[in-house]
Every structure is written in C-alpha cells, then in structure tokens.
Design an enzyme around this catalytic site. Sequence first.
Site, mmCIF file in Angstrom:
data_model
loop_
_atom_site.group_PDB
_atom_site.id
_atom_site.type_symbol
_atom_site.label_atom_id
_atom_site.label_comp_id
_atom_site.label_asym_id
_atom_site.label_seq_id
_atom_site.Cartn_x
_atom_site.Cartn_y
_atom_site.Cartn_z
ATOM 1 N N GLU A 257 0.839 -1.196 0.000
ATOM 2 C CA GLU A 257 0.000 0.000 0.000
ATOM 3 C C GLU A 257 0.876 1.249 0.000
ATOM 4 O O GLU A 257 1.920 1.275 0.648
ATOM 5 C CB GLU A 257 -0.911 -0.006 1.244
ATOM 6 C CG GLU A 257 -1.756 -1.269 1.347
ATOM 7 C CD GLU A 257 -2.462 -1.413 2.698
ATOM 8 O OE1 GLU A 257 -2.831 -0.388 3.293
ATOM 9 O OE2 GLU A 257 -2.633 -2.565 3.147
ATOM 10 N N GLU A 368 -10.020 5.613 2.532
ATOM 11 C CA GLU A 368 -10.419 4.807 3.690
ATOM 12 C C GLU A 368 -10.385 5.679 4.935
ATOM 13 O O GLU A 368 -9.490 6.510 5.090
ATOM 14 C CB GLU A 368 -9.456 3.623 3.863
ATOM 15 C CG GLU A 368 -9.728 2.763 5.103
ATOM 16 C CD GLU A 368 -8.675 1.674 5.318
ATOM 17 O OE1 GLU A 368 -8.712 1.031 6.378
ATOM 18 O OE2 GLU A 368 -7.814 1.488 4.445
#
Length: 453
Positions: A257, A368
């Site tokens: 990520e 997120e």
Amino acid sequence: MKKVYSHCNNHHHQKQFNTRTRTRQHNHHSHSHSQYQNIRLQNLLLLHSLLLIIVTPALCNVHQPLLNLKSNNQTLRSNLELLKLRRIRAHLAKINKPALKTIQSPDGDLIDCVLSHQQPAFDHPNLRGQRPLDPPERSKRYKNKNNEKMEMKSFQLWSDSGEECPNGTIPIRRTKEEDVLRASSIRRFGRKPRHVRRDSTGNGHEHAVVFVNGDQYYGAKANINVWTPRVTDQYEFSLSQIWVIAGSFGFDLNTIEAGWQVSPELYGDSNPRFFTYWTTDAYQATGCYNLLCSGFIQTNNRIAIGAAISPRSTYNSKQFDIGLMVWKDPRHGHWWLEFGSGLLVGYWPATMFSHLRSHASMVQFGGEIVNSRSRGYHTGTQMGSGHFAGEGFRKAAYFRNLQIVDWDNNLLPLSNIHQLADHSNCYDIRQGSNNVWGHYFYYGGPGRNVRCP
C-alpha cells in the site's frame, strides 16, 4: 481526657462515656426547664468527646494501612511506567539509526540522514548484511503527451529549506517517545488495526474505492489529489492510497500500500503524510507503516516516508497531486515504488511475501477512514477533501490516470472496473474517463451529516 486521646485501642473509655451519657439523658427529665440549656451543652460536649474516641482508633487502625496501600499503588505504578519507558527507549534505539546529518523540518519533524545499508530493513534476518539493489528497468510507459503536461510536482515540508541528505544515505523521520506513547502498545506501534477487510461494513473501516480483479497484475499507477481532511478522533485516520493485493481476505492476505494519510495517533498532528504499508497475514503480526519495522528497502535520498506533503490542495483553489506507481521488477521479482515524476523510492523484497511473490490478484484505488463511533454516532472524520464526489474539480478529491502493469511490464488503462462505497451517504465515489486524465474518479465526503447519522 488527654489520657483517653493518647491511647488508640482503649475501648473501655468508649463504654464509660456511653454509660455516663445514658445516665445524664435519663436524669435530665426530672430537672427543671431552666437547667435544660446547660445540660444540652454538657451533652454536646460529651458527644464531641465520644466522637473523638470513636474516630481516633479508626484513624490509628484504618488510615495507616490505607496510606500504605496508596503508597504501594503509587510505587507499583511508577515502576510500571519506568519499565514501559525503558522498553520504549529500547525500541527507539532499534528503529532510530545513527545519523550522519539531521534536518529540522518546519513542522517539528527531525529527518535523520542514515547510511542506506544501516536502515531498519537490514535488521531482518533474511536481509542482514545486504545492501540496496540498483534501480531496475522501468516499465514500458503507456504514453500520452497530455499526461506528461498534467504532472504536478509535490514534495515535502522538510525539504523546503533546500537541505538534502548526502548521497549514500536515506532520509528517515525520527520516531520520538511521544509517538510510541500514543499507540495502544509498543507491539502495535506502527501497525494498522487488525481485521481490516475491503468489504468492511461492520468493523469501523469505511471505503470509497474502485478496483479490478480476476486477472494477474504486476503493478498499479495513479495520480492522487492531496488534501488535509479533518480527523475528529485521535484514534481515527483518513487516507487515500493504492492497494496491490493477493491472497484471500482471510489470514493469508498480502498487501502493498502507498499513498497519503492524516493520522493523529501515528504522527501527532493533522498533516497529510506520504506513507507506505505492507502485510503478509491480514495485518495480524507482519508489516508496518513506513520504515517502522524491517521490510521496505529505501534507495532514495530525497523522499522521507512518513514526512508531511507540501503543498496541499485547498477548496475551490489550487489543486496538487502526487504520482505513485508500484510495480514488480521482472528480473528480480521485487516490488518497486515510484514517487512523483520518476523518483524511485525503494522496494519491497519479493521474499517477504507468499502470494505476492508471484503477482497480485487485485488492485484497488481510493479512500479509507476509521469510524470509531466514540461519541455514539458516526464520526465526522472527512475522506478526501471532506466533500462529496458530485462537487467535482477543485472541491472533491480525485484520482486520475489509473493504470495497471501487465506481465510484460506494460502500463495499461483499467478494464472491468468495479466500484464500492461502504456508506454512500457518508462518503461516495463517481468515475469518469477522458483524453487528459485517462480513467479517473472523484470520491470522499464529510462523514456525519443529516443522511449519515
């Protein structure tokens, strides 16, 4: 009376005064009314004496042990705090490596220039004694002359002074005691909360993302609009990133990520920061943010992972984004990270992974947040710019030029795209495509509002 006060355990004095009080109370009924006030005064004096006798043993017998208990608790607490502090300092000594040079950032960060072969990655048993690899051959770019024009350079606060780390070193944001103290434990410091799933409806993590799956992927690229979303709780965060994923969403999940995040718990402020993450077991025991554990090997002396990004976008005004690409080097199999226009940051060794050792089975782009519901209702933590996708350019946050890397190291546009917003009344997403931005989307939202209770 003095003799009585000087003996804590002399209970017969209490008995004598009880008897004397009862006798006087019985006799005063036969006295005349004129003597009533005097007798009442005497009784009050006796009652006062009696209370002193009752209370004094209590002070002698009970108060002292209570004092000891309090003192013992304080000593125990102090010892535990000292032990925790010693553990924190030992952990800091492990991750904060000796610096050839230290640069003071305007936001209070200290950036240490550490010899590249002494960085935390090489504490890993499988990597000990190694040195960073040379840059690999680049992916074959998906050419578009308009894309190159739209590249906006966005760097970091610490480098605004013009200071640089010397060649042969890498810049590492120094971790301080207060950073570790904010974490739930030393062991969990620098790690994402466990049980994070893409379809995270019930665990407090909410997403607004697009993703592709069902094929073999060897990388991903996008330009990510940078904002400063408000995070309303210390233990929440707001991030925008690329996920490169393999394995199931069980305990064998592998992810790489990279993106930007606002995390008061991790960094102690509200600045958007460039970050990386990895895990091989669904965030259970492996992996961490940035360089806070052994894993990611940095090769670049101009980018500090975990440092604040500057400049940032502002509502209805100038917009800034960062270009990020993760791709698998066909020769050695490692996963490389590129920041901006061609700056190679470093790589994740393929040997750290199980499923990602070969290829990814999903690529995901988007935002997120964590919704802790600490006040009993949905968080007001913002995603992206804090505005819904429908507001468009300069108001809503965006991703543009979404691409994937194929088996032959080609950059290609996305196909068979899926879209997901866990709670579209809180954070939503809208896709589009044109010749300038390729495939893009707007996303985000304010969190708590009349439609998001």
